[in-house]
Design an enzyme around this catalytic site. Structure first.
Site, PDB file in Angstrom:
ATOM      1  N   ARG A  90       4.190  -0.514   4.191  1.00  0.00           N
ATOM      2  CA  ARG A  90       3.223  -0.647   3.217  1.00  0.00           C
ATOM      3  C   ARG A  90       2.520   0.330   2.722  1.00  0.00           C
ATOM      4  O   ARG A  90       2.158   1.086   2.029  1.00  0.00           O
ATOM      5  CB  ARG A  90       2.232  -2.078   3.020  1.00  0.00           C
ATOM      6  CG  ARG A  90       1.363  -1.829   1.963  1.00  0.00           C
ATOM      7  CD  ARG A  90       0.749  -3.513   1.351  1.00  0.00           C
ATOM      8  NE  ARG A  90      -0.222  -3.296   0.515  1.00  0.00           N
ATOM      9  CZ  ARG A  90      -1.217  -4.368  -0.310  1.00  0.00           C
ATOM     10  NH1 ARG A  90      -1.017  -5.753   0.847  1.00  0.00           N
ATOM     11  NH2 ARG A  90      -1.544  -4.355  -0.989  1.00  0.00           N
ATOM     12  N   ASN A 144       7.368  -9.920  -2.288  1.00  0.00           N
ATOM     13  CA  ASN A 144       7.663  -9.115  -2.720  1.00  0.00           C
ATOM     14  C   ASN A 144       9.338  -8.177  -2.560  1.00  0.00           C
ATOM     15  O   ASN A 144       9.441  -7.605  -1.129  1.00  0.00           O
ATOM     16  CB  ASN A 144       6.430  -7.819  -3.590  1.00  0.00           C
ATOM     17  CG  ASN A 144       5.519  -8.847  -4.061  1.00  0.00           C
ATOM     18  OD1 ASN A 144       6.319  -9.888  -5.402  1.00  0.00           O
ATOM     19  ND2 ASN A 144       4.200  -9.094  -4.041  1.00  0.00           N
ATOM     20  N   CYS A 164       4.877 -16.516  -8.124  1.00  0.00           N
ATOM     21  CA  CYS A 164       4.118 -14.853  -7.974  1.00  0.00           C
ATOM     22  C   CYS A 164       3.420 -16.049  -8.574  1.00  0.00           C
ATOM     23  O   CYS A 164       3.021 -16.945  -9.775  1.00  0.00           O
ATOM     24  CB  CYS A 164       4.752 -14.048  -9.107  1.00  0.00           C
ATOM     25  SG  CYS A 164       3.279 -13.100  -9.534  1.00  0.00           S
ATOM     26  N   HIS A 194       5.736  -8.737 -12.085  1.00  0.00           N
ATOM     27  CA  HIS A 194       4.667  -7.832 -12.547  1.00  0.00           C
ATOM     28  C   HIS A 194       5.369  -6.473 -13.104  1.00  0.00           C
ATOM     29  O   HIS A 194       5.194  -5.459 -13.600  1.00  0.00           O
ATOM     30  CB  HIS A 194       4.767  -6.912 -10.922  1.00  0.00           C
ATOM     31  CG  HIS A 194       4.514  -7.900 -10.088  1.00  0.00           C
ATOM     32  ND1 HIS A 194       4.120  -7.183  -8.239  1.00  0.00           N
ATOM     33  CD2 HIS A 194       3.951  -9.145  -9.695  1.00  0.00           C
ATOM     34  CE1 HIS A 194       3.822  -8.156  -7.251  1.00  0.00           C
ATOM     35  NE2 HIS A 194       3.966  -8.912  -8.394  1.00  0.00           N
ATOM     36  N   TYR A 244      -0.586  -4.708 -13.658  1.00  0.00           N
ATOM     37  CA  TYR A 244       0.873  -3.755 -13.197  1.00  0.00           C
ATOM     38  C   TYR A 244       1.003  -2.934 -14.830  1.00  0.00           C
ATOM     39  O   TYR A 244       1.865  -1.582 -14.252  1.00  0.00           O
ATOM     40  CB  TYR A 244       1.734  -4.335 -12.891  1.00  0.00           C
ATOM     41  CG  TYR A 244       1.475  -5.190 -11.573  1.00  0.00           C
ATOM     42  CD1 TYR A 244       1.417  -4.281 -10.067  1.00  0.00           C
ATOM     43  CD2 TYR A 244       0.848  -6.514 -11.209  1.00  0.00           C
ATOM     44  CE1 TYR A 244       1.448  -4.849  -9.307  1.00  0.00           C
ATOM     45  CE2 TYR A 244       1.053  -6.707 -10.358  1.00  0.00           C
ATOM     46  CZ  TYR A 244       1.119  -5.523  -8.895  1.00  0.00           C
ATOM     47  OH  TYR A 244       0.542  -6.802  -7.341  1.00  0.00           O
TER      48      TYR A 244
END
Length: 439
Positions: A90, A144, A164, A194, A244
């Site tokens: 990440r 995700n 989500c 998102h 987002y």
């Protein structure tokens, strides 16, 4: 009822366990199986899970295992919450795109594509093993990028629904502002994972009065501050965008900010170290307050509501008060929840096999989207653009190849220039070779 959690060593897991304990009448779990290859994480999480259940008087057993096949055997539902490459991957996803002037984020843009490439093959391998061991089990994907991963699962023929926590968070937010119970709020929540907008906020259910105009009028300044968008943008849109959307509506500004502060991955990694230290304390028997800062708030409520509806326990006492669902009324009507599901004409400007994030009726046979209101061109244009990217991203994840990666990046609206797409492709491959069998 046996529930298996793949990625059970996640620091999210105590949030999930707390929900199972509190909502036991809705989802009567007899055994929770936490599956994770990382024993150093799995054992402290499992220990805390047992203490949480014991403190709340829940009789379910907690089994911890590194054996996937044994863990999913006989499970009624399998929850996926894994992170391939961990926080180290990440951290890379959030940094190298910035070198090319693009948003560094783990679920969208170039970083989101890297995560999809690492994740889709692993998830499909897990799902194949679930189906061999227990073909009737439902797979609930919280991993995700949820939209792309769910599309891969459905395309491969698995019994899967994507989840989500964003919608349930917004439902609670609006309920608090209106001083009503969360179950009284129905969201006209439409788009992709998102990449969503609240087109309406309805009191009492899908056919209720739309109070979004009132909310926007009374709380516009607060919403603008929270979303970090000018009030005039919200007034022009006339809907409530996901946070987002700032990556799209203020891309260059977001890039500059990301370059000048520690990455979210660094923050989360430090938080996880502290959480795991806390989880090892034998005196701790509840989820710590710090977990609320980790992300995934109210994930447990959403997961319990979804699993209960898929497994047919949603008509039990207490379900009607769950966020995200009106429960079943004893006559067998499915509950309504926001999930990631096959489009099948819900948004008519998208292909049927696209995966959309929308309100759907959930029952034993799965999720059926509710009819959608009209989606304006501002929303429809961006949804269509990102759907095209997701199709190319899934092709790259399934079939590999530098050219497929390049095309997916070129198609993404946050990139869209061939020189950037070339540079990002080089960096993506360099940082992810150990996770990509074809690279």
């Amino acid at each position: 009822m046996r529930i298996a959690v793949v990625g059970g060593g996640s620091t999210y897991t105590p949030e999930l366990i707390d929900g199972f304990a509190r909502l036991r009448d809705t989802l009567p779990v007899s055994e929770l199986v936490l599956i994770d290859p990382a024993a150093e994480r799995l054992e402290p999480v499992a220990g805390l899970a047992r203490r949480i259940l014991a403190k709340q008087g829940h009789g379910a057993t907690v089994t911890a295992t590194q054996d996937l096949d044994a863990g999913v055997a006989g499970a009624d539902a399998v929850l996926l919450q894994l992170r391939v490459g961990g926080q180290a991957a990440r951290q890379q996803d959030e940094t190298w795109p910035l070198e090319c002037g693009c948003v560094g984020q783990e679920t969208t843009g170039a970083g989101g594509l890297a995560k999809a490439l690492r994740t889709v093959p692993v998830v499909l391998g897990i799902a194949d093993r679930v189906r061999r061991t227990n073909p009737d089990a439902w797979i609930i994907d919280f991993t995700n990028p949820v939209g792309i991963v769910t599309r891969a699962l459905l395309q491969a023929g698995h019994k899967a629904v994507g989840l989500c926590n964003m919608a349930v968070n917004l439902q609670r937010k609006f309920a608090k502002l209106l001083d009503v119970a969360p179950g009284e709020i129905h969201l006209d929540h439409y788009g992709l994972n998102h990449l969503t907008w609240e087109l309406g906020v309805r009191l009492g259910g899908p056919g209720g009065a739309d109070v979004l105009p009132r909310l926007l009028d009374e709380h516009a300044d607060g919403f603008a501050l929270e979303l970090r968008m000018p009030r005039r943008v919200l007034e022009a849109l006339g809907v409530f965008p996901s946070y987002y959307l700032r990556y799209y509506y203020a891309h260059d500004e977001a890039v500059q900010e990301l370059r000048t502060k520690p990455s979210r991955a660094e923050e989360v990694a430090a938080m996880e170290r502290e959480l795991l230290r806390m989880y090892r304390d034998p005196a701790l028997a509840e989820k710590p307050a710090l977990l609320g800062s980790r992300g995934g708030a109210f994930y447990s409520e959403a997961a319990v509501a979804l699993a209960a509806s898929l497994l047919g326990t949603a008509s039990l006492p207490g379900t009607a008060s769950l966020p995200g669902t009106a429960g079943e009324d004893g006559g067998g009507r499915p509950s309504v929840q926001v999930v990631n599901v096959r489009n099948d004409g819900t948004l008519p400007f998208l292909p049927d096999d696209a995966v959309v994030e929308v309100p759907a009726e959930i029952g034993r046979d799965g999720a059926v989207p509710l009819p959608a209101p009209a989606v304006g061109p501002v929303q429809a244009g961006l949804i269509t653009h990102v759907t095209a990217y997701e199709e190319l991203a899934l092709d790259a994840a399934l079939n590999g190849g530098r050219d497929r990666v390049f095309k997916a990046l070129l198609a993404h609206p946050l990139i869209g220039q061939y020189d950037r797409a070339e540079a990002l492709t080089d960096r993506l491959l360099a940082h992810n070779r150990e996770h990509l069998a074809w690279a």
